[in-house]
Design an enzyme around this catalytic site. Structure first.
Site, PDB file in Angstrom:
ATOM      1  CE  LYS A 184      -3.431  -2.642  -0.362  1.00  0.00           C
ATOM      2  NZ  LYS A 184      -4.347  -3.227   0.587  1.00  0.00           N
TER       3      LYS A 184
HETATM    4  C1  LIG Z   1      -5.471  -4.312   0.857  1.00  0.00           C
HETATM    5  C2  LIG Z   1      -6.935  -4.102   0.782  1.00  0.00           C
HETATM    6  C3  LIG Z   1      -7.791  -4.466   1.818  1.00  0.00           C
HETATM    7  C4  LIG Z   1      -7.325  -5.217   3.019  1.00  0.00           C
HETATM    8  O1  LIG Z   1      -6.301  -4.588   3.696  1.00  0.00           O
HETATM    9  P1  LIG Z   1      -5.458  -5.406   4.792  1.00  0.00           P
HETATM   10  O2  LIG Z   1      -4.757  -4.350   5.566  1.00  0.00           O
HETATM   11  O3  LIG Z   1      -4.527  -6.287   4.015  1.00  0.00           O
HETATM   12  O4  LIG Z   1      -6.419  -6.182   5.595  1.00  0.00           O
HETATM   13  C5  LIG Z   1      -9.131  -4.162   1.706  1.00  0.00           C
HETATM   14  N1  LIG Z   1      -9.625  -3.536   0.618  1.00  0.00           N
HETATM   15  C6  LIG Z   1      -8.838  -3.190  -0.403  1.00  0.00           C
HETATM   16  C7  LIG Z   1      -9.436  -2.476  -1.569  1.00  0.00           C
HETATM   17  C8  LIG Z   1      -7.466  -3.471  -0.375  1.00  0.00           C
HETATM   18  O5  LIG Z   1      -6.695  -3.153  -1.405  1.00  0.00           O
END
Ligand SMILES: *Cc1c(COP(=O)(O)O)cnc(C)c1O
Length: 389
Positions: A184
């Protein structure tokens, strides 16, 4: 051809993050403590949210947010098919029914007009996802929410640093949930943050995320705390650790620079691919916004090639270029195909994108040469597989 493999994403971890983690490890305080508090305060200030709750992941954040809102069996939640599975899985694990509304063809964000069609008397909330770091058009979504008394929960996993009409995601009149997974915009290893202006909701989420213990319970082993604690309700173990926040504390000040780097690479891709008829490039929404460019996701026009998208990705790999898949649409996964009963014809835009989309390498540490290698490889694969029929 380039000599080393270029992954589609890799985090930027520097000495500051490493030293801060080592400091935590040596300090004797590893789990939730002062560094989580520092990261919470800094993130809250950055996005402009009155309350922020750090958690072990965005998935955990979605789970406790839905529970804190009292979402239960019989409720319907409208969201997008172009998302990570956990957005939809958490709805199901709360006993509610996910309802998928189709996306816009260019931005691949949820289409407000399609949301309207899916609203029923059972609809309780809508979860837009700011796909690839580009803000959804929130004004029409808020208007629908007001009209039908729905809660808006932004899945902001891609949207740390994204802005909509001059306001940062996290400060709008809703609940927003960020992810700090390594791919991210910023990372804490694993981690998440729920932002809201609703004090009572923030309190409920804080309880649910850590055994139902009252808010500052982590202090009970510190000099300022007392060993006694009260369980106010049955809760989960979704807390963020100090060794995670230690990374985040040094990532957050770099976020604007990360976005700048991502934007430069995305702009370069857009320019280099402008004349490539076999690619449909991501559209930039016309309203005032800051795109965080979490992902660069062209659609491969497979009807112009003699290979499909998966083969296209395999061919890129032969050129030492990695790619990601964000996303195979929700209704194309076996579980959801079997349990949601959605036909491709119900979601034509998402179905089209699902079979053609891929994520090209995009991360702040990428060099101009890396980006040029991606362009060369993509063009070479297209040239080798162009349909001559
Ligand atoms: C990465 C992601 C999640 C989940 O995030 P985590 O921190 O890995 O639980 C949820 N929604 C979207 C759109 C994502 O890209």
């Amino acid at each position: 051809m380039r000599e080393t493999f270029l992954p589609f994403s890799t985090p930027t971890i520097e000495d500051a993050e490493i030293n801060e983690v080592v400091d935590s490890l040596k300090s004797g305080w590893i789990t939730t403590g002062p560094k989580v508090k520092r990261f919470e305060e800094a993130f809250k200030a950055y996005v402009g949210a009155p309350y922020a709750i750090p958690l072990s992941s965005a998935t955990a954040g979605l789970h406790v947010t839905l529970l804190a809102l009292g979402i239960k069996e019989g409720d319907e939640i409208i969201t997008t098919p172009m998302t990570f599975a956990s957005t939809v899985s958490m709805i199901i694990l709360c006993g509610a029914t996910p309802v998928l509304a189709d996306i816009e063809p260019g931005t691949l964000n949820i289409d407000p007009a399609r949301i309207r069609e899916k609203i029923t008397p059972r609809t309780r909330a809508v979860i837009p996802v700011h796909f690839a770091g580009q803000s959804c058009d929130m004004d029409p979504i808020f208007a629908l929410a007001r009209e039908h008394n729905l809660t808006v929960i932004e899945d902001a996993a891609h949207a740390a640093g994204t802005e909509y009409k001059g306001r940062r995601i996290g400060s709008l009149d809703s609940i927003s949930i960020f992810s700090f997974h390594p791919n991210k915009n910023i990372t804490t290893g694993e981690g998440g943050m729920v932002c809201t202006a609703d004090e009572a909701l923030a309190e409920e989420i804080s309880l649910l995320k850590f055994h139902g213990m009252s808010r500052e319970a982590w202090k009970r082993f510190a000099a300022s705390g007392t060993p006694n604690y009260d369980i106010l309700l049955p809760g989960f173990k979704y807390n963020m650790m100090d060794i995670q926040a230690a990374i985040g504390i040094h990532q957050l000040p770099k976020l604007d620079n990360f976005i700048q780097k991502r934007t430069e690479i995305a702009t370069y891709y857009n320019r280099e691919f402008a004349d490539v008829a076999e690619l449909a490039l991501p559209a930039y929404a016309p309203y005032d916004q800051r795109h965080a460019w979490h992902l660069y996701t062209p659609l491969v026009r497979i009807e112009k090639l003699d290979i499909d998208r998966d083969q296209f990705m395999a061919e890129l790999k032969k050129h030492n270029i990695g790619s990601g898949l964000h996303y195979k649409a929700i209704h194309h996964h076996p579980y959801y195909r079997d349990h949601l009963g959605i036909a491709d014809s119900d979601l034509p835009v998402a179905t089209y994108a699902s079979e053609r989309i891929l994520s090209l390498p995009l991360f702040p540490k990428m060099t101009k040469e890396d980006a040029a290698d991606v362009v060369t490889a993509v063009k070479a694969v297209i040239a080798a597989h162009r349909c001559t029929r």
